[in-house]
Design an enzyme around this catalytic site. Structure first.
Site, PDB file in Angstrom:
ATOM      1  CD  GLU A 117     -16.080 -34.429  32.107  1.00  0.00           C
ATOM      2  OE1 GLU A 117     -16.786 -35.226  31.465  1.00  0.00           O
ATOM      3  OE2 GLU A 117     -15.322 -34.785  33.030  1.00  0.00           O
ATOM      4  CD  GLU A 137     -10.987 -36.947  29.768  1.00  0.00           C
ATOM      5  OE1 GLU A 137     -11.303 -36.267  30.760  1.00  0.00           O
ATOM      6  OE2 GLU A 137     -10.776 -36.441  28.640  1.00  0.00           O
TER       7      GLU A 137
END
Length: 267
Positions: A117, A137
C-alpha cells in the site's frame, strides 16, 4: 535513524530508507517517522523529489506490525482514528493529499500488505527483478484498507486485483511490469543507481510544473472529461496557478528559444 527510518539529502533529492529489522513492519512510531520525512520533502523548497526504499535486498516492507496489533499497542476498529499515525496517514504517504512533489519507490525486496500500500502511494515504481508483491490479509480475517482496496483495482485489471485481494496470490515484478503496475524492472545491484538517475532527471525540471502534474491529476481523477477541464481551469489548484505565471515558465520558454539549458529556481 529515527524509529527505523533513515533520511538523507542528495542535492534536491530526499532519500528515505526503512530499516527496522527483520521485515520493516510499520508500527505507529515508524509511521510517524515516515510522515515526518515526507513532510520534510513537502515543506522544504530546496527538495524537489523523494525516493523511498529499504535496507538490504530481502524485503521492502511487510506492512502493518501485526505483533503490535496482537499486543494491543495498535487497534483494528477505526484504526485511522484511534491512533496517531502521523502526517499523511499510514506510512506517511497513503493519505498524503498535500504532497505534490514526486516520490519514487525503489523496491528492493518483498512488497507485502501495508508495504504494498505504501508502494501504491508512490508516483513511480522501480523494482528489483526478484521482487514479489502480495496481499496476505484475507487469511488473517482483515482487509488491506490503507490503500490497496482503493488503488489496486484502478492500476491493474479488476479481476487480477480481486485474485490478489481474495486469494492472496503473489505477483512477480515481471508480471507487475506487464500490467503497468511498476515502471521498470532492474537488477538488484542497479536499483538505486536507476532510482537516483530518475530522481536527478526529474529534479532538472521546473518544480512548480512537476508539482502541478500531481495536483491536477489528484483533483481530476475519475471526473468526466468535461468536468476535468473545468476543475483544472478553476481557481482551486494553487500550484498549477502559480506555475502559469511563474518565473520558471518564462525561463523555460526563453531557454528553448535561445538554445541553452534552463536555470529553474522554483518560483
Amino acid at each position: 535513524m529515527t524509529k527505523g527510518v533513515e533520511v538523507s539529502r542528495r542535492g534536491r533529492v530526499l532519500e528515505i530508507k526503512m530499516n527496522r529489522p527483520k521485515v520493516n513492519a510499520i508500527n505507529i512510531e515508524m509511521s510517524q517517522a515516515l510522515g515526518a520525512a515526507f513532510a520534510e520533502l513537502r515543506d522544504d523548497p530546496e527538495l524537489w523529489v523523494g525516493i523511498i526504499t529499504a535496507e538490504g535486498d530481502r524485503i521492502f516492507s511487510a506492512g502493518w506490525d501485526l505483533k503490535a496489533l496482537n499486543s494491543g499497542e495498535m487497534q483494528l476498529d477505526n484504526w485511522w482514528e484511534t491512533a496517531d499515525y502521523g502526517e499523511g496517514g499510514f506510512a506517511g504517504l497513503t493519505e498524503n493529499w498535500k504532497l505534490n512533489k514526486p516520490v519514487i519507490a525503489a523496491l528492493n525486496g518483498l512488497v507485502i500488505g501495508g508495504g504494498f500500500e505504501l508502494a501504491l502511494s508512490c508516483d513511480l515504481l522501480i523494482a528489483a527483478e526478484h521482487v514479489e508483491f502480495g496481499l496476505p490479509e484475507m487469511p488473517l480475517g482483515i482487509v488491506p484498507d490503507a490503500g490497496a482496496l482503493q488503488r489496486l483495482p484502478r492500476r491493474i485489471p479488476y479481476n487480477i486485483a480481486m485474485e490478489m485481494l481474495l486469494m492472496g496470490r503473489r505477483m512477480t515484478a515481471k508480471e507487475a511490469a506487464r500490467y503497468g503496475l511498476v515502471n521498470k524492472v532492474v537488477r538488484k545491484d542497479d536499483l538505486m543507481t536507476v532510482a537516483r538517475a530518475w530522481a536527478d532527471q526529474i529534479a532538472g525540471s521546473a518544480p512548480l510544473a512537476m508539482q502541478s502534474v500531481k495536483e491536477v491529476l489528484r483533483a481530476i481523477e475519475c471526473r468526466p472529461l468535461e468536468h476535468a477541464f473545468a476543475e483544472m481551469r478553476g481557481d482551486q489548484l494553487e500550484t498549477y496557478r502559480q506555475m502559469l505565471k511563474s518565473e520558471d515558465s518564462a525561463e523555460g520558454v526563453a531557454a528553448f528559444v535561445e538554445k541553452r539549458a534552463p536555470n529553474f529556481k522554483g518560483r
